[in-house]
Design an enzyme around this catalytic site. Structure first.
Site, PDB file in Angstrom:
ATOM      1  N   HIS A   1     -79.186 -35.584 -26.989  1.00  0.00           N
ATOM      2  CA  HIS A   1     -80.545 -35.796 -26.462  1.00  0.00           C
ATOM      3  C   HIS A   1     -80.409 -36.171 -24.989  1.00  0.00           C
ATOM      4  O   HIS A   1     -80.001 -37.284 -24.668  1.00  0.00           O
ATOM      5  CB  HIS A   1     -81.203 -36.912 -27.288  1.00  0.00           C
ATOM      6  CG  HIS A   1     -82.546 -37.337 -26.787  1.00  0.00           C
ATOM      7  ND1 HIS A   1     -83.130 -38.529 -27.165  1.00  0.00           N
ATOM      8  CD2 HIS A   1     -83.429 -36.734 -25.956  1.00  0.00           C
ATOM      9  CE1 HIS A   1     -84.319 -38.647 -26.585  1.00  0.00           C
ATOM     10  NE2 HIS A   1     -84.516 -37.567 -25.828  1.00  0.00           N
TER      11      HIS A   1
ATOM     12  N   ASP B   1     -77.312 -40.053 -27.126  1.00  0.00           N
ATOM     13  CA  ASP B   1     -78.314 -40.246 -26.074  1.00  0.00           C
ATOM     14  C   ASP B   1     -77.662 -40.252 -24.699  1.00  0.00           C
ATOM     15  O   ASP B   1     -76.967 -41.203 -24.330  1.00  0.00           O
ATOM     16  CB  ASP B   1     -79.056 -41.568 -26.313  1.00  0.00           C
ATOM     17  CG  ASP B   1     -79.991 -41.487 -27.504  1.00  0.00           C
ATOM     18  OD1 ASP B   1     -80.878 -40.615 -27.497  1.00  0.00           O
ATOM     19  OD2 ASP B   1     -79.818 -42.282 -28.447  1.00  0.00           O
TER      20      ASP B   1
ATOM     21  N   HIS C   1     -76.519 -38.454 -33.316  1.00  0.00           N
ATOM     22  CA  HIS C   1     -77.434 -38.307 -32.172  1.00  0.00           C
ATOM     23  C   HIS C   1     -76.810 -39.013 -30.961  1.00  0.00           C
ATOM     24  O   HIS C   1     -76.492 -40.200 -31.025  1.00  0.00           O
ATOM     25  CB  HIS C   1     -78.774 -38.944 -32.551  1.00  0.00           C
ATOM     26  CG  HIS C   1     -79.855 -38.820 -31.534  1.00  0.00           C
ATOM     27  ND1 HIS C   1     -80.658 -37.700 -31.426  1.00  0.00           N
ATOM     28  CD2 HIS C   1     -80.291 -39.684 -30.576  1.00  0.00           C
ATOM     29  CE1 HIS C   1     -81.549 -37.885 -30.462  1.00  0.00           C
ATOM     30  NE2 HIS C   1     -81.338 -39.081 -29.921  1.00  0.00           N
TER      31      HIS C   1
ATOM     32  N   ASP D   1     -87.814 -39.619 -32.972  1.00  0.00           N
ATOM     33  CA  ASP D   1     -86.780 -40.487 -32.409  1.00  0.00           C
ATOM     34  C   ASP D   1     -87.430 -41.716 -31.788  1.00  0.00           C
ATOM     35  O   ASP D   1     -88.248 -41.588 -30.867  1.00  0.00           O
ATOM     36  CB  ASP D   1     -85.999 -39.681 -31.346  1.00  0.00           C
ATOM     37  CG  ASP D   1     -84.916 -40.501 -30.647  1.00  0.00           C
ATOM     38  OD1 ASP D   1     -84.623 -41.627 -31.100  1.00  0.00           O
ATOM     39  OD2 ASP D   1     -84.360 -39.982 -29.646  1.00  0.00           O
TER      40      ASP D   1
ATOM     41  N   MET E   1     -78.169 -40.555 -20.839  1.00  0.00           N
ATOM     42  CA  MET E   1     -79.162 -41.091 -19.883  1.00  0.00           C
ATOM     43  C   MET E   1     -78.521 -41.191 -18.505  1.00  0.00           C
ATOM     44  O   MET E   1     -77.360 -41.593 -18.387  1.00  0.00           O
ATOM     45  CB  MET E   1     -79.603 -42.489 -20.326  1.00  0.00           C
ATOM     46  CG  MET E   1     -80.158 -42.540 -21.742  1.00  0.00           C
ATOM     47  SD  MET E   1     -80.783 -44.196 -22.093  1.00  0.00           S
ATOM     48  CE  MET E   1     -81.111 -44.058 -23.852  1.00  0.00           C
TER      49      MET E   1
ATOM     50  N   MET F   1     -81.658 -37.290 -21.666  1.00  0.00           N
ATOM     51  CA  MET F   1     -82.737 -37.957 -20.922  1.00  0.00           C
ATOM     52  C   MET F   1     -82.282 -38.004 -19.475  1.00  0.00           C
ATOM     53  O   MET F   1     -81.888 -39.054 -18.952  1.00  0.00           O
ATOM     54  CB  MET F   1     -82.974 -39.361 -21.509  1.00  0.00           C
ATOM     55  CG  MET F   1     -83.707 -39.318 -22.846  1.00  0.00           C
ATOM     56  SD  MET F   1     -83.477 -40.806 -23.825  1.00  0.00           S
ATOM     57  CE  MET F   1     -81.899 -40.413 -24.577  1.00  0.00           C
TER      58      MET F   1
ATOM     59  N   SER G   1     -78.337 -42.567 -34.303  1.00  0.00           N
ATOM     60  CA  SER G   1     -78.099 -42.622 -32.859  1.00  0.00           C
ATOM     61  C   SER G   1     -76.966 -43.596 -32.549  1.00  0.00           C
ATOM     62  O   SER G   1     -77.068 -44.793 -32.843  1.00  0.00           O
ATOM     63  CB  SER G   1     -79.363 -43.080 -32.137  1.00  0.00           C
ATOM     64  OG  SER G   1     -79.044 -43.386 -30.792  1.00  0.00           O
TER      65      SER G   1
ATOM     66  N   MET H   1     -90.980 -37.898 -29.308  1.00  0.00           N
ATOM     67  CA  MET H   1     -90.518 -39.276 -29.103  1.00  0.00           C
ATOM     68  C   MET H   1     -91.539 -40.257 -29.687  1.00  0.00           C
ATOM     69  O   MET H   1     -92.737 -40.140 -29.438  1.00  0.00           O
ATOM     70  CB  MET H   1     -90.344 -39.582 -27.611  1.00  0.00           C
ATOM     71  CG  MET H   1     -89.178 -38.863 -26.937  1.00  0.00           C
ATOM     72  SD  MET H   1     -87.552 -39.196 -27.654  1.00  0.00           S
ATOM     73  CE  MET H   1     -87.422 -40.981 -27.464  1.00  0.00           C
TER      74      MET H   1
HETATM   75  C1  DX5 Z   1     -84.264 -43.970 -27.056  1.00  0.00           C
HETATM   76  C2  DX5 Z   1     -83.278 -43.049 -27.696  1.00  0.00           C
HETATM   77  C3  DX5 Z   1     -83.161 -43.214 -29.160  1.00  0.00           C
HETATM   78  C4  DX5 Z   1     -82.672 -44.585 -29.581  1.00  0.00           C
HETATM   79  C5  DX5 Z   1     -83.337 -44.900 -30.874  1.00  0.00           C
HETATM   80  O1  DX5 Z   1     -84.437 -43.572 -25.728  1.00  0.00           O
HETATM   81  O2  DX5 Z   1     -83.633 -41.694 -27.456  1.00  0.00           O
HETATM   82  O3  DX5 Z   1     -82.345 -42.199 -29.721  1.00  0.00           O
HETATM   83  O4  DX5 Z   1     -81.290 -44.667 -29.783  1.00  0.00           O
HETATM   84  O5  DX5 Z   1     -83.018 -46.180 -31.254  1.00  0.00           O
HETATM   85  P1  DX5 Z   1     -83.846 -46.923 -32.389  1.00  0.00           P
HETATM   86  O6  DX5 Z   1     -83.722 -46.100 -33.632  1.00  0.00           O
HETATM   87  O7  DX5 Z   1     -83.201 -48.251 -32.477  1.00  0.00           O
HETATM   88  O8  DX5 Z   1     -85.274 -46.989 -31.913  1.00  0.00           O
HETATM   89 ZN    ZN Z   2     -82.559 -40.158 -28.590  1.00  0.00          ZN
END
Ligand code: DX5
Ligand code: ZN
Length: 218
Positions: free
Chosen positions: A62, A31, A29, A171, A33, A64, A6, A133
């Site tokens: 991903h 993220d 990956h 994840d 948001m 969110m 990620s 998750m």
């Molecule tokens: C959290 C994200 C993850 C995050 C994971 O909302 O969806 O992808 O980057 O980070 P680590 O591996 O540090 O928990």
């Molecule tokens: Zn993620």
């Protein structure tokens, strides 16, 4: 067994070199948001388009975000190779998954720790992957929630019953000390942020995670 580092834990001022550092991974990956579905704000389509131009590996987006029905297909149209939306935010998950696939990407749905998988089992007919998750979405570096492992097993069982090739992704808090229990429960795609970018060598971290996961190949 695939590793998807990620970039949330990468240096946002140097994303090109951060992607090059994980060239031995299977995916990057990303993220996305929106500050509404989760209390954090990261990046959107213009940055994803820029990353696609320089990434040595395909992008695993991903989302969110609220209203993925409206926004998710655009990430596939931009060229993202995999697009995951949250079922908690989708109004018409079947149509959204179909639109993502129609644009040429793999489609996936994600479930938060408090969301049961069972009501969404029929959605397996429309997707290429399910994301379970293992932290509350929103931030990197949180503690792994081992209490999600029964859900991973449940998804893997449902996939097995259906037949076909649907991946099971985990994840959140995935590291050298937690990846084996995920693999053992039936996950085959592992997202890791801090456990890759928090290490001196991202490539070594990817290799170590892959090696640990491979011990539990199903
Ligand atoms: C959290 C994200 C993850 C995050 C994971 O909302 O969806 O992808 O980057 O980070 P680590 O591996 O540090 O928990
Ligand atoms: Zn993620």
């Amino acid at each position: 067994m695939q590793i998807s580092p990620s970039i949330l834990s990468a240096d946002f001022a140097n994303l090109q070199s951060e992607l090059e550092a994980i060239a031995t991974a299977d995916w990057a990956h990303v993220d996305v948001m929106d500050n509404h579905f989760v209390p954090n704000l990261t990046l959107g389509p213009p940055v994803v388009e820029a990353l696609l131009k320089v990434s040595p590996v395909p992008l695993d987006c991903h989302l969110m975000i609220e209203d993925p029905d409206r926004w998710a297909p655009g990430y596939a149209e931009a060229g993202a190779q995999s697009v995951t939306f949250h079922v908690e935010a989708a109004t018409d998950p079947v149509a959204t998954a179909r639109a993502i696939r129609a644009a040429g990407a793999r489609a996936a749905f994600a479930v938060k720790p408090g969301t049961d998988f069972a009501p969404y089992e029929d959605l397996l007919a429309e997707v290429d992957m399910v994301l379970v998750m293992t932290v509350e979405p929103g931030f990197g570096g949180q503690s792994f929630m081992a209490d999600q492992m029964p859900k991973v097993r449940q998804v893997r069982e449902a996939v097995r019953r259906r037949g076909g090739e649907i991946w099971v992704q985990v994840d959140g808090g995935v590291s050298a000390s937690t990846i084996e229990q995920c693999a053992e429960a039936g996950a085959d795609v592992f997202v890791a942020g801090s456990a890759v970018y928090g290490k001196d060598s991202a490539a070594d971290a990817v290799a170590e995670l892959r090696c640990l996961a491979e011990k539990h190949r199903h």
